[in-house]
Scaffold this active site. Structure first.
Site, PDB file in Angstrom:
ATOM      1  N   HIS A 116      29.649  28.868  48.800  1.00  0.00           N
ATOM      2  CA  HIS A 116      28.848  28.079  47.829  1.00  0.00           C
ATOM      3  C   HIS A 116      28.672  28.843  46.515  1.00  0.00           C
ATOM      4  CE1 HIS A 116      27.557  25.665  51.391  1.00  0.00           C
ATOM      5  NE2 HIS A 116      27.546  26.849  51.959  1.00  0.00           N
TER       6      HIS A 116
ATOM      7  N   SER B 182      38.313  35.191  19.421  1.00  0.00           N
ATOM      8  CA  SER B 182      37.699  34.008  18.825  1.00  0.00           C
ATOM      9  C   SER B 182      37.755  34.148  17.313  1.00  0.00           C
ATOM     10  CB  SER B 182      36.249  33.889  19.292  1.00  0.00           C
ATOM     11  OG  SER B 182      35.499  33.123  18.362  1.00  0.00           O
TER      12      SER B 182
ATOM     13  N   LYS C 161      34.514  38.356  21.274  1.00  0.00           N
ATOM     14  CA  LYS C 161      35.101  37.580  22.372  1.00  0.00           C
ATOM     15  C   LYS C 161      36.460  38.106  22.836  1.00  0.00           C
ATOM     16  CE  LYS C 161      33.759  34.168  24.096  1.00  0.00           C
ATOM     17  NZ  LYS C 161      33.620  32.828  23.536  1.00  0.00           N
TER      18      LYS C 161
ATOM     19  N   GLU D  15      42.838  30.037  31.991  1.00  0.00           N
ATOM     20  CA  GLU D  15      42.342  28.664  31.783  1.00  0.00           C
ATOM     21  C   GLU D  15      43.504  27.678  31.749  1.00  0.00           C
ATOM     22  OE1 GLU D  15      39.089  28.612  28.614  1.00  0.00           O
ATOM     23  OE2 GLU D  15      39.775  30.684  28.570  1.00  0.00           O
TER      24      GLU D  15
END
Ligand code: ARG
Length: 469
Positions: free
Chosen positions: A167, A288, A294, A301
């Site tokens: 979970h 970024s 970043k 992704e």
């Protein structure tokens, strides 16, 4: 100076235009042409034609001289295409007619004899099977490479603890190596699915002709074996009209993409600051344009996202096929783009995952720290109560639950409780209980076959490294 005639304005198709007086409308030509994508099968098309011509010659249907001319012509065309010197023509619809027209242009009359006992229907079914089979072989090698990268990681981190989750809540400590090996097992099954698909697709449609077979006494075993197939297909209607081999391939792709997507998702989570389990180098991250701090895991992704188009390819082709009466229908021309696209996306995802697994720097101290947080060794305490004090497991579970509540209230972990505090819940508890509450003791105790004990993980990692060497 083009070596190919410009047939874009030809009135009727020179391959099948005998009964046609006028050419197709622009829209007709546009919706009909597949050359824009099926030129990707040029190698397979030429391989198929070479095998077909050799067989026709052996049976005396083609003269030795014609066969020699055909072979020379096809080899020259292959060299032209490989060198980017071949002008593909939309009016010739597809790869089959582009190559055949060019062959006739090069060698004359003999080129027109090649299509004896053959139809584009068995030709395309053969080419596409060959293409999918080649794709399977490449993807299988890539899957093995990712497995090797994961097994190497597992061997290095067989004893490094990390939190195991259910979970996405801290459950029990596991080792990072064990986690890597979970994916090795998944990818091994992905390879198994590809192998199954390859075994079933490896029958040769060539000689099924348009749908009914042919009156020429072809030697279908000869062409099947020349092309590396196990045998010729047994039913001509089935051979020209099913695409289940492509669907099985796409099914295997979708399942494997799902596995890669889960690993990609974990990589995204692991690199986020609150976790900090791994770091990816500049090679597999992007910055970024506004936030200078970043370091984004874009490759992971995108692997996660490629799953969408691969699933789309599977559902798309299932939908194309589901209502078609036997035998061939032009709908089937829509089989190739999804297969090509899914194969590309899968290959790129595998390359990206292999790269990231080799690139990542695990922060083993951080993983060890979080492995012990969240009362991760509560099950070890309950198991100890069963083993040492002979409590029934359900009772041990309750006692442990009360001890967790006590520790939580005091803001310590289980090993931060005193022996007296422990005994206030269960009088029989002794000092020995503290021996099972560490993360190291917890993982070391999981010696059941397939469990996370470092000795198990090291053995499994070594086994995979051997198998994949
Ligand atoms: N380009 C076609 C395809 O990909 C080849 C077969 C065409 N056959 C036909 N009878 N029109 O399916």
């Amino acid at each position: 100076m083009s070596q190919t005639p410009d047939l874009r304005n030809a009135e009727a198709n020179m391959q099948w235009g005998g009964r046609f007086a006028a050419g197709p409308s622009v829209v007709m030509q546009e919706i009909n042409a597949s050359i824009g994508f099926d030129k990707r099968m040029w190698r397979q098309d030429i391989r198929g034609s070479l095998a077909h011509a050799a067989m026709l010659a052996k049976l005396g249907i083609l003269s030795p001289a014609d066969e020699q001319d055909i072979r020379g012509g096809l080899e020259a065309i292959a060299a032209d295409i490989a060198a980017g010197r071949f002008a593909f023509v939309d009016a010739l619809e597809d790869i089959h007619m582009n190559i055949e027209a060019r062959l006739t242009e090069r060698i004359g009359e003999a080129g027109k004899r090649l299509h004896t006992g053959r139809s584009r229907n068995d030709q395309v079914a053969t080419d596409f099977r060959l293409w999918v089979r080649d794709a399977i072989d490449g993807l299988d090698a890539q899957l093995a490479d990712v497995m090797r990268a994961l097994a190497d990681r597992a061997a290095r981190h067989a004893a490094d603890p990390m939190p195991g989750f259910t979970h996405l809540q801290t459950a029990q400590p596991v080792t990072f190596g064990h986690h890597m090996l979970a994916y090795v097992e998944m990818l091994a099954r992905d390879r198994g699915r590809l192998a199954d698909c390859r075994r079933r697709l490896n029958e040769c449609p060539l000689g099924s002709a348009a749908l009914a077979g042919t009156s020429f006494p072809l030697d279908r075993d000869m062409t099947a074996h020349a092309l590396g197939f196990d045998r010729p297909t047994a039913n001509s209607l089935d051979a020209v009209s099913d695409r289940d081999f492509a669907l099985e391939f796409l099914g295997a792709a979708a399942i494997s993409a799902m596995h890669l997507s889960r690993l990609a998702e974990e990589i995204v989570i692991w690199c986020s600051a609150p976790y900090g389990f791994i770091r990816l180098s500049d090679a597999f991250t992007t910055g970024s344009s506004i936030m200078p701090q970043k370091r984004n895991p874009d490759a992971a992704e995108l692997v996660r996202a490629k799953t969408g188009r691969i699933n789309g390819a599977l559902v798309g082709l299932l939908t194309v096929m589901k209502g078609l009466p036997l035998a061939y229908a032009k709908d089937m021309q829509e089989d190739k783009e999804p297969a090509f696209d899914a194969a590309d996306a899968w290959a790129l995802s595998l390359a990206a995952i292999a790269g990231m697994v080799r690139d990542m720097t695990p922060d083993t101290a951080r993983m060890r720290e979080l492995a012990g947080a969240g009362f991760a060794t509560a099950t070890d305490l309950a198991d100890w109560l069963v083993r040492a004090l002979k409590l029934p497991f359900r009772v041990a579970h309750h006692v442990t639950g009360r001890l967790v509540a006590k520790a939580e209230a005091r803001g310590v972990d289980l090993s931060g409780l005193s022996l007296d505090e422990m005994r206030s819940e269960e009088a029989g508890i002794t000092e020995a209980v503290f021996g099972v509450l560490t993360v190291e003791a917890s993982v070391a105790s999981r010696v059941s076959y397939g469990g996370t004990a470092p000795a198990n993980v090291a053995r499994q990692a070594a086994r995979w490294q051997r198998e994949l060497a």
